[in-house]
Design an enzyme around this catalytic site. Structure first.
Site, short mmCIF file in Angstrom:
data_model
loop_
_atom_site.label_atom_id
_atom_site.label_comp_id
_atom_site.label_asym_id
_atom_site.label_seq_id
_atom_site.Cartn_x
_atom_site.Cartn_y
_atom_site.Cartn_z
CG ASP A 1 -4.32 -1.64 0.46
OD1 ASP A 1 -3.31 -2.29 0.77
OD2 ASP A 1 -4.54 -0.49 0.88
CB SER B 1 -0.96 -0.04 1.19
OG SER B 1 -2.00 0.89 1.02
#
Length: 308
Positions: free
Chosen positions: A154, A39
């Site tokens: 993510d 991320s």
């Protein structure tokens, strides 16, 4: 020179702390020989591996709320996300041109998650920014990335601190920059109720020479006491202090925290720098300077413990 395999965790704007952590490592004579990220950690990992961390830091220090809004390319056509997520990638490309992961000066591994297979996807080859775009695709916020038959989101959903994917060489110190540490949720704490105080208005009326009947004064105080009791009870009811989206956000945070703990147990690092999850909000990018400095101090403390 002490060689380091560095792992950068996920956590939105808290990921800017990774810049300070890297600067502290280098200032202390550590050499980063491989890096992995998830991320926001994937953005910093990619920028560092490309040799552009100083340029990236300079850019992040210019980010304010206005620029954040400018980068939000609202997704009107899709029902699965708020923004497309492409505009932020185009902004980052002005700092670091796209390049192949396998051609970067140091090995770089970036983590995403496949919604179809429910498995982790680790990028070590191909476009740097394709990997970053997939890794930062926060569910419901950024549009997922399709790559063949994979639908990528993510990586923090599965592996927010990817200690098991960094290309660690024999003798390398494993260093974790964790930005999802345990902390109490600030926005669900008991709120301080606004209480009624009848004595002051009564004193004001009396100061004007107006007599307030004792029965009326007693009745007003009793009424205020009942209202204040209700307000205290309402304020202490945690169910009323968190909304629908706050509940979803907290559930996601809990998942990330537990997955981080599991990652640390399965692959214990030699050095563990940790920032509480609620130290900063996901979109506090306008606090870049402060967050970077906090990352530096936290890594300094972690290295001091390691070097004792």
């Amino acid at each position: 020179m002490k060689n380091v395999a560095l792992v950068l965790g996920s956590g939105g704007a808290r990921g800017l702390a990774h810049i300070g952590a890297i600067e502290e490592l280098e200032a202390r004579g550590y050499k980063i020989t491989s890096i992995a990220g998830c991320s926001m950690g994937s953005i910093i990992a990619g920028m560092y591996a490309a040799g552009k961390l100083k340029d990236a830091k300079k850019w992040f220090l210019t980010v304010d709320k206005q620029l954040i809004l400018k980068m939000m390319d609202v997704n009107f056509l899709s029902g699965n996300s708020i923004v497309k997520g492409q505009r932020i990638i185009e902004e980052l490309k002005t700092v670091v041109p796209d390049q192949l992961l396998e051609k970067l000066p140091i090995p770089c591994s970036l983590v995403a998650a496949d919604m179809i297979s429910t498995e982790q996807v680790v990028f070590t080859k191909g476009s740097l920014f394709e990997a970053i775009r997939a890794s930062i695709s926060i569910p419901l916020f950024f549009e997922p990335v399709q790559r063949g038959r994979k639908l990528l989101i993510d990586g923090g959903v599965l592996n927010p601190l990817p200690l098991n994917v960094v290309k660690r060489k024999k003798g390398d110190i494993l260093v974790a920059a964790d930005i999802s540490g345990k902390d109490k949720m600030k926005n669900i704490q008991t709120r301080k109720p606004e209480l009624i105080d009848i004595s002051k208005p009564i004193e004001y009326i009396q100061s004007k020479g107006i007599e307030v009947p004792e029965a009326l004064e007693e009745g007003l105080h009793n009424l205020a006491d009942r209202v204040n009791r209700m307000r205290r009870e309402r304020a202490s009811d945690l169910r009323r202090n968190i909304g629908f989206f706050g509940l979803l956000d907290r559930m996601n945070d809990m998942q990330i925290q537990q997955n981080t703990i599991l990652s640390l147990q399965l692959t214990p690092p030699d050095v563990h720098s940790v920032m509480p999850q609620y130290a900063y909000n996901t979109f506090d990018f306008d606090k870049a300077e402060e967050i970077i400095e906090q990352g530096r101090l936290l890594m300094r403390d972690a290295l001091n413990r390691y070097e004792r």
